[in-house]
Scaffold this motif. Structure first.
Motif, PDB file in Angstrom:
ATOM      1  N   VAL A  93       3.381  20.939  15.254  1.00 12.51           N
ATOM      2  CA  VAL A  93       2.366  19.901  15.410  1.00 12.51           C
ATOM      3  C   VAL A  93       2.703  18.790  14.421  1.00 12.51           C
ATOM      4  CG1 VAL A  93       0.727  21.000  13.834  1.00 12.51           C
ATOM      5  CG2 VAL A  93      -0.114  19.428  15.566  1.00 12.51           C
ATOM      6  N   VAL A  94       2.516  17.544  14.861  1.00  6.81           N
ATOM      7  CA  VAL A  94       2.918  16.380  14.079  1.00  6.81           C
ATOM      8  C   VAL A  94       1.712  15.492  13.813  1.00  6.81           C
ATOM      9  CG1 VAL A  94       4.383  14.309  14.053  1.00  6.81           C
ATOM     10  CG2 VAL A  94       5.225  16.424  15.103  1.00  6.81           C
ATOM     11  N   GLY A  95       1.574  15.062  12.563  1.00  7.52           N
ATOM     12  CA  GLY A  95       0.596  14.050  12.195  1.00  7.52           C
ATOM     13  C   GLY A  95       1.340  12.752  11.937  1.00  7.52           C
ATOM     14  N   PHE A  96       0.796  11.625  12.412  1.00 13.49           N
ATOM     15  CA  PHE A  96       1.480  10.332  12.329  1.00 13.49           C
ATOM     16  C   PHE A  96       0.535   9.306  11.731  1.00 13.49           C
ATOM     17  CE2 PHE A  96       2.746   6.273  14.391  1.00 13.49           C
ATOM     18  CZ  PHE A  96       4.057   6.199  13.944  1.00 13.49           C
ATOM     19  N   ALA A  97       1.056   8.493  10.815  1.00 12.82           N
ATOM     20  CA  ALA A  97       0.264   7.423  10.204  1.00 12.82           C
ATOM     21  C   ALA A  97       1.138   6.209   9.951  1.00 12.82           C
ATOM     22  CB  ALA A  97      -0.357   7.906   8.891  1.00 12.82           C
ATOM     23  N   THR A  98       0.524   5.023   9.980  1.00 14.76           N
ATOM     24  CA  THR A  98       1.238   3.785   9.687  1.00 14.76           C
ATOM     25  C   THR A  98       0.460   2.982   8.643  1.00 14.76           C
ATOM     26  OG1 THR A  98       0.096   2.582  11.457  1.00 14.76           O
ATOM     27  CG2 THR A  98       2.203   3.619  12.022  1.00 14.76           C
ATOM     28  N   GLY A  99       1.116   1.954   8.133  1.00 12.68           N
ATOM     29  CA  GLY A  99       0.461   1.019   7.225  1.00 12.68           C
ATOM     30  C   GLY A  99      -0.046   1.664   5.952  1.00 12.68           C
ATOM     31  N   SER A 100      -1.270   1.301   5.567  1.00 10.77           N
ATOM     32  CA  SER A 100      -1.823   1.798   4.305  1.00 10.77           C
ATOM     33  C   SER A 100      -2.012   3.315   4.319  1.00 10.77           C
ATOM     34  CB  SER A 100      -3.144   1.098   3.987  1.00 10.77           C
ATOM     35  OG  SER A 100      -4.100   1.346   4.995  1.00 10.77           O
ATOM     36  N   ARG A 101      -2.298   3.885   5.472  1.00 10.70           N
ATOM     37  CA  ARG A 101      -2.406   5.351   5.532  1.00 10.70           C
ATOM     38  C   ARG A 101      -1.045   6.000   5.315  1.00 10.70           C
ATOM     39  NH1 ARG A 101      -6.667   6.359  10.445  1.00 10.70           N
ATOM     40  NH2 ARG A 101      -8.116   4.780   9.728  1.00 10.70           N
ATOM     41  N   ALA A 102       0.002   5.392   5.854  1.00  9.87           N
ATOM     42  CA  ALA A 102       1.352   5.912   5.616  1.00  9.87           C
ATOM     43  C   ALA A 102       1.696   5.824   4.134  1.00  9.87           C
ATOM     44  CB  ALA A 102       2.375   5.142   6.450  1.00  9.87           C
ATOM     45  N   ASP A 103       1.301   4.729   3.493  1.00  6.79           N
ATOM     46  CA  ASP A 103       1.524   4.594   2.047  1.00  6.79           C
ATOM     47  C   ASP A 103       0.829   5.734   1.298  1.00  6.79           C
ATOM     48  OD1 ASP A 103       2.935   2.245   2.511  1.00  6.79           O
ATOM     49  OD2 ASP A 103       1.219   0.946   2.053  1.00  6.79           O
ATOM     50  N   ALA A 104      -0.410   6.014   1.685  1.00  5.92           N
ATOM     51  CA  ALA A 104      -1.189   7.068   1.025  1.00  5.92           C
ATOM     52  C   ALA A 104      -0.544   8.439   1.234  1.00  5.92           C
ATOM     53  CB  ALA A 104      -2.632   7.072   1.534  1.00  5.92           C
ATOM     54  N   VAL A 105      -0.069   8.700   2.445  1.00  6.57           N
ATOM     55  CA  VAL A 105       0.578   9.987   2.737  1.00  6.57           C
ATOM     56  C   VAL A 105       1.871  10.112   1.942  1.00  6.57           C
ATOM     57  CG1 VAL A 105       1.700  11.377   4.530  1.00  6.57           C
ATOM     58  CG2 VAL A 105      -0.471  10.233   5.023  1.00  6.57           C
ATOM     59  N   ALA A 106       2.686   9.060   1.943  1.00  4.78           N
ATOM     60  CA  ALA A 106       3.964   9.099   1.225  1.00  4.78           C
ATOM     61  C   ALA A 106       3.749   9.318  -0.267  1.00  4.78           C
ATOM     62  CB  ALA A 106       4.747   7.813   1.477  1.00  4.78           C
ATOM     63  N   ALA A 107       2.694   8.717  -0.813  1.00  5.49           N
ATOM     64  CA  ALA A 107       2.402   8.864  -2.245  1.00  5.49           C
ATOM     65  C   ALA A 107       2.032  10.296  -2.611  1.00  5.49           C
ATOM     66  CB  ALA A 107       1.282   7.904  -2.652  1.00  5.49           C
ATOM     67  N   LEU A 108       1.568  11.063  -1.644  1.00  2.00           N
ATOM     68  CA  LEU A 108       1.199  12.459  -1.902  1.00  2.00           C
ATOM     69  C   LEU A 108       2.416  13.328  -2.180  1.00  2.00           C
ATOM     70  CD1 LEU A 108      -1.415  13.019   0.942  1.00  2.00           C
ATOM     71  CD2 LEU A 108      -1.894  12.899  -1.514  1.00  2.00           C
ATOM     72  N   GLY A 109       3.541  12.980  -1.592  1.00  2.00           N
ATOM     73  CA  GLY A 109       4.712  13.843  -1.661  1.00  2.00           C
ATOM     74  C   GLY A 109       4.684  14.848  -0.521  1.00  2.00           C
ATOM     75  N   ALA A 110       5.820  15.450  -0.261  1.00  2.00           N
ATOM     76  CA  ALA A 110       5.968  16.325   0.904  1.00  2.00           C
ATOM     77  C   ALA A 110       5.006  17.511   0.891  1.00  2.00           C
ATOM     78  CB  ALA A 110       7.407  16.812   1.006  1.00  2.00           C
ATOM     79  N   ARG A 111       4.898  18.202  -0.238  1.00  2.00           N
ATOM     80  CA  ARG A 111       4.060  19.408  -0.286  1.00  2.00           C
ATOM     81  C   ARG A 111       2.596  19.085  -0.036  1.00  2.00           C
ATOM     82  NH1 ARG A 111       2.238  22.526  -5.458  1.00  2.00           N
ATOM     83  NH2 ARG A 111       1.685  20.381  -5.732  1.00  2.00           N
ATOM     84  N   ASP A 112       2.071  18.084  -0.758  1.00  3.11           N
ATOM     85  CA  ASP A 112       0.652  17.758  -0.608  1.00  3.11           C
ATOM     86  C   ASP A 112       0.351  17.086   0.731  1.00  3.11           C
ATOM     87  OD1 ASP A 112       0.134  18.906  -3.049  1.00  3.11           O
ATOM     88  OD2 ASP A 112       0.085  17.007  -4.152  1.00  3.11           O
ATOM     89  N   ALA A 113       1.298  16.304   1.258  1.00  3.57           N
ATOM     90  CA  ALA A 113       1.097  15.703   2.580  1.00  3.57           C
ATOM     91  C   ALA A 113       0.999  16.800   3.635  1.00  3.57           C
ATOM     92  CB  ALA A 113       2.230  14.738   2.901  1.00  3.57           C
ATOM     93  N   GLY A 114       1.853  17.823   3.523  1.00  2.00           N
ATOM     94  CA  GLY A 114       1.769  18.957   4.446  1.00  2.00           C
ATOM     95  C   GLY A 114       0.444  19.671   4.334  1.00  2.00           C
ATOM     96  N   ALA A 115      -0.040  19.848   3.111  1.00  2.00           N
ATOM     97  CA  ALA A 115      -1.337  20.509   2.902  1.00  2.00           C
ATOM     98  C   ALA A 115      -2.473  19.693   3.518  1.00  2.00           C
ATOM     99  CB  ALA A 115      -1.582  20.725   1.417  1.00  2.00           C
ATOM    100  N   LYS A 116      -2.390  18.360   3.416  1.00  3.21           N
ATOM    101  CA  LYS A 116      -3.433  17.502   4.008  1.00  3.21           C
ATOM    102  C   LYS A 116      -3.428  17.593   5.530  1.00  3.21           C
ATOM    103  CE  LYS A 116      -5.229  15.325   0.407  1.00  3.21           C
ATOM    104  NZ  LYS A 116      -6.636  15.318   0.049  1.00  3.21           N
ATOM    105  N   LEU A 117      -2.228  17.667   6.130  1.00  2.00           N
ATOM    106  CA  LEU A 117      -2.178  17.834   7.583  1.00  2.00           C
ATOM    107  C   LEU A 117      -2.793  19.168   7.984  1.00  2.00           C
ATOM    108  CD1 LEU A 117      -1.388  17.019  10.442  1.00  2.00           C
ATOM    109  CD2 LEU A 117       0.893  17.991   9.995  1.00  2.00           C
ATOM    110  N   LEU A 118      -2.467  20.223   7.260  1.00  2.00           N
ATOM    111  CA  LEU A 118      -3.037  21.535   7.577  1.00  2.00           C
ATOM    112  C   LEU A 118      -4.558  21.527   7.445  1.00  2.00           C
ATOM    113  CD1 LEU A 118      -0.409  23.806   5.813  1.00  2.00           C
ATOM    114  CD2 LEU A 118      -0.641  23.376   8.280  1.00  2.00           C
ATOM    115  N   THR A 119      -5.071  20.856   6.421  1.00  2.00           N
ATOM    116  CA  THR A 119      -6.524  20.752   6.247  1.00  2.00           C
ATOM    117  C   THR A 119      -7.157  20.024   7.425  1.00  2.00           C
ATOM    118  OG1 THR A 119      -6.322  20.791   3.847  1.00  2.00           O
ATOM    119  CG2 THR A 119      -8.335  19.823   4.749  1.00  2.00           C
TER     120      THR A 119
END
Length: 145
Positions: A93-119
């Motif tokens: 399953v894939v979560g997709f974001a652009t713009g400021s949301r993409a910035d926020a996801v990228a700032a989380l780092g891979a591990r925390d971004a994955g955890a946010k998608l799972l949540t």
């Protein structure tokens, strides 16, 4: 119009339609001769290019109802979520974001971004306090565009 391919072959025609992603056009990786008219070149230069991210989660089992393929979650961190076909018992399953949301996801780092998608998936598909995505997760990955 003459177009030269990477292998040197020249193609000729009466016209050519060029469709390029804005980021490629802005990067100047494609030479256009004649150059774009000044007003078009100015518009290209002034248009913003937003980044995008995908976070993928590999799950050991499907957690969604039969027939579900995608969802638009306008107020969520990942406004678009979709599933890929199951292969070898792995459900992606894939979560997709652009713009400021993409910035926020990228700032989380891979591990925390994955955890946010799972949540987010747990909230979408869980019942009560269950966390089906978290429980079925084999791995996650972050891809920045």
């Amino acid at each position: 119009v003459t177009v030269r391919r990477d292998d040197g072959v020249m193609l000729r025609g009466r016209a050519c339609v060029v469709a390029l992603p804005l980021g490629v056009l802005k990067a100047g990786d494609v030479a256009l001769a004649p150059a774009l008219p000044p007003r078009i070149a100015k518009a290209v230069a002034e248009l913003p290019v937003a980044n995008a991210v995908k976070v993928a989660a590999a799950l050991t089992k499907a957690i969604w109802p039969d027939g579900w393929w995608n969802a638009v979650c306008g107020d969520a961190l990942f406004p678009e979520v979709w599933r890929s076909s199951e292969q070898g018992g792995v459900h992606v399953v894939v979560g997709f974001a652009t713009g400021s949301r993409a910035d926020a996801v990228a700032a989380l780092g891979a591990r925390d971004a994955g955890a946010k998608l799972l949540t987010q998936l747990d909230a979408m598909f869980g019942i009560g306090a269950s966390r089906p995505a978290t429980a079925a997760c084999a791995s996650t990955a972050l891809v920045e565009w």
